[in-house]
Write an enzyme that holds these catalytic residues in place. Sequence first.
Site, PDB file in Angstrom:
ATOM      1  NE  ARG A 100      40.546  43.724  32.329  1.00 24.18           N
ATOM      2  CZ  ARG A 100      39.433  44.002  31.490  1.00 24.18           C
ATOM      3  NH1 ARG A 100      39.662  45.161  30.478  1.00 24.18           N
ATOM      4  NH2 ARG A 100      38.032  43.491  32.225  1.00 24.18           N
ATOM      5  NE  ARG A 112      36.192  31.511  37.238  1.00 28.56           N
ATOM      6  CZ  ARG A 112      36.290  32.940  37.166  1.00 28.56           C
ATOM      7  NH1 ARG A 112      35.647  33.998  37.560  1.00 28.56           N
ATOM      8  NH2 ARG A 112      37.520  33.322  36.585  1.00 28.56           N
ATOM      9  NE  ARG A 163      42.794  36.083  36.676  1.00 25.83           N
ATOM     10  CZ  ARG A 163      41.553  34.751  37.199  1.00 25.83           C
ATOM     11  NH1 ARG A 163      42.351  34.243  37.419  1.00 25.83           N
ATOM     12  NH2 ARG A 163      40.988  36.014  38.203  1.00 25.83           N
ATOM     13  CE  LYS A 186      38.287  45.411  38.589  1.00 28.27           C
ATOM     14  NZ  LYS A 186      39.480  43.969  39.371  1.00 28.27           N
ATOM     15  NE  ARG A 193      37.238  34.488  42.605  1.00 27.86           N
ATOM     16  CZ  ARG A 193      38.137  35.523  41.897  1.00 27.86           C
ATOM     17  NH1 ARG A 193      36.934  36.658  42.503  1.00 27.86           N
ATOM     18  NH2 ARG A 193      38.432  35.267  40.997  1.00 27.86           N
TER      19      ARG A 193
END
Length: 233
Positions: free
Chosen positions: A117, A180, A191, A41, A152
Site C-alpha cells: 500500500r 458498517r 481513507r 479489487k 454498502r
Amino acid sequence: IFATMVLATIRTRVASNIVGMRMAMRSAHRLILSGAPASGKGTQCELIIEKYATPHLSTGDMLRAAVKEGSDLGKEAKNYMDNGKLVPDSLVINLVKERLAQSDCQEQGWLLDGFPRTGAQAEALKEANINPDHVLHLDVPDEALVERVTGRRTDPETGKIYHMTFSPPPADIVDRLVHRSDDTEEKVKVRLQAFHQNLAALREAYSNVMTVFDGNRDKNAIFADIVDTLEKK
C-alpha cells in the site's frame, strides 16, 4: 512394429507434457492488484482466480491464519494486534515470503491483493526479491468510490454484501442489514486521502510493470482488458 508404436506413443506423451509445462509456465502470473477502497479489487480477484487458478494472497487473511495457527510469526503479530498496534511491515513481508515459498505459489504464481500500500512496503518487497510481472491498478473517481462505500450493507446472517443502488437486497431482509460504522462519507474520504498520498510512490516503484485500468465500468469489460494485458506476448 510393436516397438515402433510404443516409441511413438512415448514421444507423443513427452511432447504433450512439455507443451503442458510451457502453458503452465505462461499462466503462472505473479501479480499485484491495487486500487482504492471499493475500487473493485475483490471482484477482479475472483475473476482472475477463476480463469488462471492463481493463489490469492491477502495480507489480512495471512495474518489471521498465522495467529490462528500459533506460528512464531503469528504469535509476534498477535502481540501487536492485542496491544492495538499496527503490525510492522517487516513482519508482514516475512509472512508474504513464507507464503510465496509454498508449492502452489511456486507452480501457479501468485496474486497479492491490495499490498503493498505504500512506497516503503514496495521497496521492502523488492529487497526481499519479490517482484511482480504485472501491477494491475484499478482507477475509479473518488465520487464514485464514496457512492459505492456509503451504499454498502451487510447481511449479518450470511455475510453477503449488498449495495442499496447497484446490487439491492431482497425486500424481506432489508431490515436486518447492517451499515458498517466506517462506511460513512467522512471516514471513506479520510481513507481515500491516505490512499492518494501513497499512490505516487507505488506508481514510481512499479512504473515499468504497472497498467492502469478504468475501474468505473462493467466488471467484465475491466476483466477483458486485464486478460488482454496478461496474455500479451
